[in-house]
Design a protein around this motif. Structure first.
Motif, mmCIF file in Angstrom:
data_model
loop_
_atom_site.group_PDB
_atom_site.id
_atom_site.type_symbol
_atom_site.label_atom_id
_atom_site.label_comp_id
_atom_site.label_asym_id
_atom_site.label_seq_id
_atom_site.Cartn_x
_atom_site.Cartn_y
_atom_site.Cartn_z
ATOM 1 N N VAL A 50 25.236 -14.121 -48.874
ATOM 2 C CA VAL A 50 24.294 -14.569 -47.838
ATOM 3 C C VAL A 50 24.965 -14.549 -46.468
ATOM 4 O O VAL A 50 24.380 -14.091 -45.462
ATOM 5 N N ALA A 51 26.225 -15.042 -46.424
ATOM 6 C CA ALA A 51 26.945 -15.029 -45.152
ATOM 7 C C ALA A 51 27.159 -13.597 -44.675
ATOM 8 O O ALA A 51 27.000 -13.281 -43.474
ATOM 9 N N SER A 52 27.532 -12.723 -45.617
ATOM 10 C CA SER A 52 27.742 -11.317 -45.244
ATOM 11 C C SER A 52 26.440 -10.689 -44.768
ATOM 12 O O SER A 52 26.431 -9.905 -43.802
ATOM 13 N N ARG A 53 25.317 -11.057 -45.430
ATOM 14 C CA ARG A 53 24.023 -10.495 -45.003
ATOM 15 C C ARG A 53 23.651 -10.969 -43.610
ATOM 16 O O ARG A 53 23.146 -10.203 -42.789
ATOM 17 N N LYS A 54 23.921 -12.290 -43.357
ATOM 18 C CA LYS A 54 23.634 -12.797 -42.014
ATOM 19 C C LYS A 54 24.493 -12.083 -40.980
ATOM 20 O O LYS A 54 24.009 -11.727 -39.881
ATOM 21 N N GLU A 55 25.764 -11.897 -41.284
ATOM 22 C CA GLU A 55 26.648 -11.192 -40.340
ATOM 23 C C GLU A 55 26.185 -9.756 -40.124
ATOM 24 O O GLU A 55 26.170 -9.249 -38.992
ATOM 25 N N ALA A 73 23.120 -8.722 -40.484
ATOM 26 C CA ALA A 73 21.885 -8.773 -39.688
ATOM 27 C C ALA A 73 22.207 -8.944 -38.206
ATOM 28 O O ALA A 73 21.578 -8.326 -37.340
ATOM 29 N N ALA A 74 23.229 -9.813 -37.928
ATOM 30 C CA ALA A 74 23.618 -9.989 -36.521
ATOM 31 C C ALA A 74 24.170 -8.691 -35.949
ATOM 32 O O ALA A 74 23.848 -8.299 -34.804
ATOM 33 N N ASP A 75 25.018 -8.008 -36.743
ATOM 34 C CA ASP A 75 25.557 -6.722 -36.267
ATOM 35 C C ASP A 75 24.447 -5.716 -36.070
ATOM 36 O O ASP A 75 24.443 -4.929 -35.091
ATOM 37 N N THR A 76 23.472 -5.713 -36.953
ATOM 38 C CA THR A 76 22.339 -4.772 -36.823
ATOM 39 C C THR A 76 21.545 -5.066 -35.557
ATOM 40 O O THR A 76 21.131 -4.142 -34.834
ATOM 41 N N ALA A 77 21.343 -6.364 -35.311
ATOM 42 C CA ALA A 77 20.608 -6.732 -34.091
ATOM 43 C C ALA A 77 21.368 -6.304 -32.853
ATOM 44 O O ALA A 77 20.777 -5.806 -31.870
ATOM 45 N N ALA A 78 22.711 -6.498 -32.880
ATOM 46 C CA ALA A 78 23.503 -6.083 -31.725
ATOM 47 C C ALA A 78 23.443 -4.567 -31.533
ATOM 48 O O ALA A 78 23.340 -4.060 -30.420
#
Length: 358
Positions: free
Chosen positions: A243-248, A250-255
């Motif tokens: 989950v933490a990796s997915r959130k990270e 997702a943040a990288d994807t957004a950036a």
């Protein structure tokens, strides 16, 4: 076995001397007067003359009374004994008198032997009595009678105790028989239940084996449950990490998506605006730098003028000498401080501008 009797004080005070002789106890030979006194105390009407004459019919009644008292038998039992062989004799009627007489002699013999006369009693003592033997016999029987009276209380007490003990024994025997019967019944019941007991024992053994197997199975299940818990904990840890990796991600994807160019025209417009803003900023910076330089020149002029003023104030003479000539009055520190001229504007106007040396 008879024991010697110590006579009462009323008998003349003669003491009893006892010793063993042929396993019998001796007894005192009483005088005729003492014998008469004792027999009278026993309820017999006897005189010394009766003893001296020794008549058979008189002595038979005395012996009979003493025999009934000492042996505790009735007169009927004494004269009518149970002689079971009488019917087997020929002419049994001839023995109707001899049999009771024989029984009487045997009873007297038994009494005298018990009283300590080892020779016992014979028919002659009854049919043709002798004065010496009669005195001996009566002394022995009287001594035995006195001894019996004294020991009778103890005997009765012991008899009562014996009867109590016999009753207790009978009760204990009855209880024992009842318990024995109960024990036998219990043994029979157990014997009847033995097959069922053996079957239950076999079943218990089988159940014990099954319980042991179930215990082993339970131990294995507990171990598997522990391993499963550990696996679940590890899976939860991996899930949290995922989950933490997915959130990270997702943040990288957004950036990354933010950096991706969408519309080229709008980007160009923004770049043009940024370039115009940059040019404006450069112009503003250039003006600011120019004003800064002018401010620095003014600051230097004011600082120098201030020093000249301070120097003029402390130096004697005219201020014009200090400021460098007559025309120097045209450029005063007040003007410089007011900011009307700058060194560059003063040089352009042809006005002399004097610098103060520090």
């Amino acid at each position: 076995m008879a024991q010697a009797f110590e006579p009462r004080p009323s008998l003349g005070g003669r003491s009893t001397v006892s010793h063993r002789r042929k396993e019998h106890f001796c007894f005192p030979i009483l005088k005729n007067s003492e014998i008469v006194q004792c027999l009278n105390e026993l309820g017999l009407d006897v005189t010394e003359d009766t003893l001296a004459r020794c008549r058979a019919d008189s002595l038979h009644g005395v012996y009979e009374h003493l025999l009934i008292d000492c042996l505790d038998v009735s007169k009927e039992d004494l004269h009518q004994p149970k002689f079971y062989g009488l019917d087997a004799l020929k002419h049994a009627e001839l023995h109707e008198d001899s049999v009771p007489a024989m029984h009487f002699v045997r009873a007297m013999d038994k009494l005298l032997v018990a009283a300590g006369v080892s020779a016992g009693f014979c028919v002659r003592d009854l049919v043709k009595p002798d004065a010496r033997r009669t005195r001996r016999n009566l002394s022995a029987i009287i001594n035995f009678h006195k001894f019996r009276d004294e020991r009778l209380a103890v005997f009765e007490k012991m008899t009562v105790e014996t009867e109590r003990l016999m009753a207790a024994r009978d009760e204990a025997a009855a209880e024992r028989d009842a318990l024995a019967a109960e024990l036998a019944a219990e043994r029979e019941r157990r014997a009847a239940e033995q097959p069922e007991l053996e079957a239950l024992r076999s079943e218990c053994l089988e159940l014990g084996t099954e319980i042991a197997s179930l215990n082993q199975q339970q131990a294995r299940m507990r171990q598997a449950a522990a391993e499963t818990k550990e696996a679940i904990a590890a899976a939860k840890a991996r899930s949290v990490a995922a989950v933490a990796s997915r959130k990270e991600a997702a943040a990288d994807t957004a950036a990354v998506r933010a950096r991706v160019v969408g519309d080229p025209d709008s980007v160009k417009a923004r770049l043009a605006e940024a370039a115009a803003a940059l040019e404006d900023e450069k112009t503003r910076l250039s003006d600011t730098d120019r004003r800064r330089r002018e401010t620095a020149v003014k600051t230097d002029v004011v600082t120098a003028a201030t020093r000249d003023v301070e120097k003029a104030a402390t130096t004697p003479g005219r201020p014009s000498d200090v400021w460098g000539g007559a025309d120097a009055g045209a450029l005063t520190p007040a003007r410089l401080m007011a900011g009307a001229l700058t060194p560059g504007s003063a040089a352009a106007a042809g006005v002399p501008f004097a610098h103060m040396d520090s």
